[in-house]
Design a protein around this motif. Structure first.
Motif, PDB file in Angstrom:
ATOM      1  N   MET A 182      44.047  26.591  20.653  1.00 30.81           N
ATOM      2  CA  MET A 182      43.358  26.351  19.382  1.00 30.81           C
ATOM      3  C   MET A 182      44.091  25.284  18.582  1.00 30.81           C
ATOM      4  O   MET A 182      43.483  24.392  17.989  1.00 30.81           O
ATOM      5  CB  MET A 182      43.317  27.650  18.563  1.00 30.81           C
ATOM      6  CG  MET A 182      42.425  28.703  19.164  1.00 30.81           C
ATOM      7  SD  MET A 182      40.696  28.413  18.772  1.00 30.81           S
ATOM      8  CE  MET A 182      40.571  29.338  17.239  1.00 30.81           C
ATOM      9  N   ARG A 183      45.420  25.384  18.578  1.00 35.50           N
ATOM     10  CA  ARG A 183      46.227  24.429  17.820  1.00 35.50           C
ATOM     11  C   ARG A 183      46.007  23.019  18.377  1.00 35.50           C
ATOM     12  O   ARG A 183      45.790  22.071  17.631  1.00 35.50           O
ATOM     13  CB  ARG A 183      47.703  24.836  17.892  1.00 35.50           C
ATOM     14  CG  ARG A 183      48.504  24.345  16.707  1.00 35.50           C
ATOM     15  CD  ARG A 183      49.921  24.840  16.794  1.00 35.50           C
ATOM     16  NE  ARG A 183      49.993  26.308  16.767  1.00 35.50           N
ATOM     17  CZ  ARG A 183      50.943  27.021  17.365  1.00 35.50           C
ATOM     18  NH1 ARG A 183      51.882  26.412  18.046  1.00 35.50           N
ATOM     19  NH2 ARG A 183      50.953  28.326  17.279  1.00 35.50           N
ATOM     20  N   ASP A 184      46.078  22.935  19.686  1.00 34.08           N
ATOM     21  CA  ASP A 184      45.852  21.634  20.328  1.00 34.08           C
ATOM     22  C   ASP A 184      44.488  21.089  19.948  1.00 34.08           C
ATOM     23  O   ASP A 184      44.330  19.915  19.625  1.00 34.08           O
ATOM     24  CB  ASP A 184      45.938  21.778  21.850  1.00 34.08           C
ATOM     25  CG  ASP A 184      47.378  22.001  22.295  1.00 34.08           C
ATOM     26  OD1 ASP A 184      48.287  21.874  21.437  1.00 34.08           O
ATOM     27  OD2 ASP A 184      47.589  22.295  23.473  1.00 34.08           O
ATOM     28  N   LEU A 185      43.508  21.966  19.985  1.00 30.27           N
ATOM     29  CA  LEU A 185      42.138  21.557  19.703  1.00 30.27           C
ATOM     30  C   LEU A 185      42.023  21.041  18.271  1.00 30.27           C
ATOM     31  O   LEU A 185      41.432  19.984  18.009  1.00 30.27           O
ATOM     32  CB  LEU A 185      41.210  22.761  19.911  1.00 30.27           C
ATOM     33  CG  LEU A 185      39.775  22.445  20.308  1.00 30.27           C
ATOM     34  CD1 LEU A 185      39.736  21.942  21.733  1.00 30.27           C
ATOM     35  CD2 LEU A 185      38.929  23.704  20.175  1.00 30.27           C
ATOM     36  N   LEU A 186      42.631  21.777  17.321  1.00 26.29           N
ATOM     37  CA  LEU A 186      42.537  21.397  15.922  1.00 26.29           C
ATOM     38  C   LEU A 186      43.222  20.056  15.673  1.00 26.29           C
ATOM     39  O   LEU A 186      42.679  19.166  15.012  1.00 26.29           O
ATOM     40  CB  LEU A 186      43.177  22.477  15.056  1.00 26.29           C
ATOM     41  CG  LEU A 186      42.334  23.731  14.874  1.00 26.29           C
ATOM     42  CD1 LEU A 186      43.123  24.777  14.095  1.00 26.29           C
ATOM     43  CD2 LEU A 186      41.046  23.428  14.126  1.00 26.29           C
ATOM     44  N   ARG A 242      43.883  17.782  17.798  1.00 22.77           N
ATOM     45  CA  ARG A 242      43.217  16.692  18.492  1.00 22.77           C
ATOM     46  C   ARG A 242      41.982  16.241  17.715  1.00 22.77           C
ATOM     47  O   ARG A 242      41.645  15.073  17.655  1.00 22.77           O
ATOM     48  CB  ARG A 242      42.822  17.153  19.903  1.00 22.77           C
ATOM     49  CG  ARG A 242      43.056  16.098  20.950  1.00 22.77           C
ATOM     50  CD  ARG A 242      42.922  16.674  22.344  1.00 22.77           C
ATOM     51  NE  ARG A 242      44.121  17.402  22.741  1.00 22.77           N
ATOM     52  CZ  ARG A 242      44.134  18.334  23.687  1.00 22.77           C
ATOM     53  NH1 ARG A 242      43.044  18.680  24.292  1.00 22.77           N
ATOM     54  NH2 ARG A 242      45.254  18.932  24.019  1.00 22.77           N
ATOM     55  N   LYS A 243      41.294  17.210  17.088  1.00 24.67           N
ATOM     56  CA  LYS A 243      40.075  16.873  16.355  1.00 24.67           C
ATOM     57  C   LYS A 243      40.416  16.064  15.104  1.00 24.67           C
ATOM     58  O   LYS A 243      39.676  15.169  14.708  1.00 24.67           O
ATOM     59  CB  LYS A 243      39.336  18.166  15.952  1.00 24.67           C
ATOM     60  CG  LYS A 243      37.875  17.927  15.697  1.00 24.67           C
ATOM     61  CD  LYS A 243      37.069  19.232  15.742  1.00 24.67           C
ATOM     62  CE  LYS A 243      37.441  20.161  14.609  1.00 24.67           C
ATOM     63  NZ  LYS A 243      36.601  21.368  14.596  1.00 24.67           N
ATOM     64  N   ASP A 244      41.570  16.397  14.467  1.00 28.30           N
ATOM     65  CA  ASP A 244      41.952  15.716  13.243  1.00 28.30           C
ATOM     66  C   ASP A 244      42.378  14.287  13.499  1.00 28.30           C
ATOM     67  O   ASP A 244      42.065  13.387  12.725  1.00 28.30           O
ATOM     68  CB  ASP A 244      43.108  16.470  12.573  1.00 28.30           C
ATOM     69  CG  ASP A 244      42.559  17.656  11.800  1.00 28.30           C
ATOM     70  OD1 ASP A 244      41.332  17.704  11.604  1.00 28.30           O
ATOM     71  OD2 ASP A 244      43.345  18.523  11.413  1.00 28.30           O
ATOM     72  N   SER A 245      43.098  14.064  14.565  1.00 29.12           N
ATOM     73  CA  SER A 245      43.683  12.755  14.767  1.00 29.12           C
ATOM     74  C   SER A 245      42.724  11.742  15.380  1.00 29.12           C
ATOM     75  O   SER A 245      41.711  12.102  15.910  1.00 29.12           O
ATOM     76  CB  SER A 245      44.924  12.877  15.676  1.00 29.12           C
ATOM     77  OG  SER A 245      44.532  13.373  16.932  1.00 29.12           O
TER      78      SER A 245
END
Ligand SMILES: [Zn+2]
Length: 73
Positions: A64-68, A70-73
């Protein structure tokens, strides 16, 4: 085809003693299931299960952290 009627030693319900009934002959099917399923799964798998659950949760949190990020950057 009639089966002998027995009284469950656990819940005192009458039940038909069928030849293929799993568990004890003096327990109704419901009590046989809960009695035979619980000790094995609880005692045997508890520590391992908790470890597996923790690892699964950690992995999910990481994903989830990776996903979040990745979505922000
Ligand atoms: Zn019973």
């Amino acid at each position: 085809m009639a089966f002998p009627i027995r009284v469950c030693a656990v819940c005192s319900e009458e039940f038909e003693l069928k030849p293929d009934k799993p568990g004890f002959a003096n327990r109704c099917p419901a009590c046989s299931v809960s009695e035979s399923a619980d000790p094995v799964t609880k005692r045997g798998a508890d520590a391992d299960e908790r470890k597996t659950l923790k690892e699964a949760n950690d992995a999910r949190r990481q994903a989830m952290r990776d996903l979040l990020y990745r979505k922000d950057s």
